[in-house]
Design an enzyme around this catalytic site. Structure first.
Site, PDB file in Angstrom:
ATOM      1  N   ASP A  93      -4.333  -9.576   1.846  1.00 53.31           N
ATOM      2  CA  ASP A  93      -3.262  -8.583   1.757  1.00 53.31           C
ATOM      3  C   ASP A  93      -2.094  -9.056   2.611  1.00 53.31           C
ATOM      4  O   ASP A  93      -2.264  -9.852   3.537  1.00 53.31           O
ATOM      5  CB  ASP A  93      -3.736  -7.194   2.182  1.00 53.31           C
ATOM      6  CG  ASP A  93      -4.761  -7.222   3.308  1.00 53.31           C
ATOM      7  OD1 ASP A  93      -4.879  -8.254   3.995  1.00 53.31           O
ATOM      8  OD2 ASP A  93      -5.444  -6.214   3.510  1.00 53.31           O
ATOM      9  N   GLU A 142      -1.980  -1.107   2.225  1.00 48.96           N
ATOM     10  CA  GLU A 142      -1.969   0.051   3.111  1.00 48.96           C
ATOM     11  C   GLU A 142      -1.510   1.332   2.425  1.00 48.96           C
ATOM     12  O   GLU A 142      -1.963   2.416   2.788  1.00 48.96           O
ATOM     13  CB  GLU A 142      -1.054  -0.212   4.317  1.00 48.96           C
ATOM     14  CG  GLU A 142      -1.525  -1.327   5.243  1.00 48.96           C
ATOM     15  CD  GLU A 142      -2.706  -0.930   6.097  1.00 48.96           C
ATOM     16  OE1 GLU A 142      -3.131   0.235   6.032  1.00 48.96           O
ATOM     17  OE2 GLU A 142      -3.208  -1.791   6.843  1.00 48.96           O
TER      18      GLU A 142
END
Length: 383
Positions: A71, A130
């Site tokens: 990520d 997120e």
């Protein structure tokens, strides 16, 4: 050109300076592309989708593909570490260690760019872990279809583990999560005349109280679930009856079935409260791509076997955690394994003081490079 520890630490610090919120990782994407394009290109193919980057490494046997995902987004946190390479973006920080994640991925990629793998590899630099289920968005966009992995791996840094330690387990590593957003709408009025109003403080309070019974009375005691309501807002002053109440929270569960059971109970309770207090209800239960991170039996057995036997790896078996990760969505579609990498910090993930130890980077690169080399030969032989 295999990136060594000195170069990797320099890259990590450059990435740490430029954190960006999910789906807005423009500088991060540009920096990553710059580094990826500086590697040997003989075996590489590169494409982008939104702020994601996909890199195919052409293997000797192209009939099987192993995936590796990192990520790339930051968090809306004001950094307080006072490090010389602190965030240069106001109110944004790599407080979850995604700068570490990206750097390890680049280290692994640099090895296979220089040493052709036995099978194809797909490296996924994924946005919006997120805040916006970036893994789910990427998967459903079709951008990954051409280079879809047959199995996939990823890690999350862990400040509670010693630097460089690899942690993993069979079954669920992280919980699946679901956001709760409940709004009760009645009628405001004068505090002296409750009969002419419909008090949403009372309705909201009943919702909060009844929610507490879900884990204690609906969840199997030998299983796990969490329902936390962290925000309750109603009214503006003490002598006015509140006509609206906004309540927000989260569900955590180690299986998708349990998550759905809890979601159903939250919905039933909210609807019951609305009926009891004759008010309107606006309810949003938003899970997105934050499924439980359920490790595949076969890939995880191979991973743990290697990590336990590798001379340069410290491995421990970890317990499940109630943290969430959108890699769970990809694991619901592709067999694979997620693991922890210890970064030894006295501050927790998402803290404005979070400062992972950079020595973990090379340890993560070496452990995963070693495993992926062995795994490639295993799957090539099995075929």
């Amino acid at each position: 050109m295999v990136l060594d520890e000195k170069k990797l630490i320099k890259i990590r610090r450059e990435l740490h300076k430029i954190p960006e919120i999910g789906m807005k990782e423009f500088k991060t994407q540009a920096k990553l592309l710059e580094i990826i394009k500086s590697l040997p290109q003989k075996y590489l193919e590169i494409k982008t989708w939104q702020t994601a980057i996909l890199v195919k490494v052409i293997g000797k046997d192209p009939t099987y593909t192993i995936g590796y995902r990192t990520d790339i987004d930051g968090l809306p946190v004001v950094e307080q570490t006072r490090l010389p390479f602190s965030s240069e973006n106001p109110a944004t920080m790599h407080a979850c260690g995604h700068d570490i994640h990206m750097t390890v991925a680049l280290g692994i990629l640099s090895f296979f760019a220089d040493n052709q793998p036995a099978v194809n590899m797909t490296f996924i630099f994924q946005p919006a872990e997120e805040n916006a289920s970036g893994g789910k968005q990427l998967y459903e966009s079709g951008a990954l279809d051409e280079w879809m992995p047959d199995e996939i791996y990823a890690f999350h840094d862990n400040p509670q583990l010693p630097m460089g330690v690899i942690g993993c387990r069979q079954g669920t590593l992280f919980a699946g999560t679901c956001e709760i957003h409940a709004r009760f709408i009645g009628e405001s009025g004068h505090a002296a005349f409750p009969q002419f109003a419909n008090d949403m403080v009372v309705a909201g309070a009943q919702f909060v109280n009844q929610i507490q019974t879900i884990v204690s009375r609906n969840v199997d005691p030998i299983q796990a679930g969490v329902v936390t309501l962290g925000h309750f807002e109603a009214g503006k002053t003490g002598n006015v009856i509140a006509g609206k109440a906004q309540i927000d929270g989260t569900i955590r569960a180690l299986t998708q079935d349990m998550n759905l059971l809890i979601q159903n109970r939250v919905r039933k309770i909210a609807e019951g409260v609305a009926a009891t207090y004759d008010c309107q209800l606006e309810l949003d239960l938003h899970q997105g791509g934050y499924y439980p991170v359920e490790n595949n039996v076969q890939t995880t057995a191979a991973f743990i076997k290697y990590m336990k036997s590798a001379a340069n790896v410290d491995f421990i078996e970890t317990r499940p955690a109630m943290t969430g990760e959108d890699f769970g969505f990809l694991l619901s579609k592709i067999p694979g394994t997620m693991f922890w990498l210890g970064v030894e910090s006295k501050y927790s993930l998402h803290s404005e003081f979070f400062a992972p130890k950079e020595g973990a980077i090379i340890k993560g690169v070496e452990a995963m490079t070693g495993f992926l080399r062995v795994r490639q030969h295993e799957v090539a032989t099995d075929k």
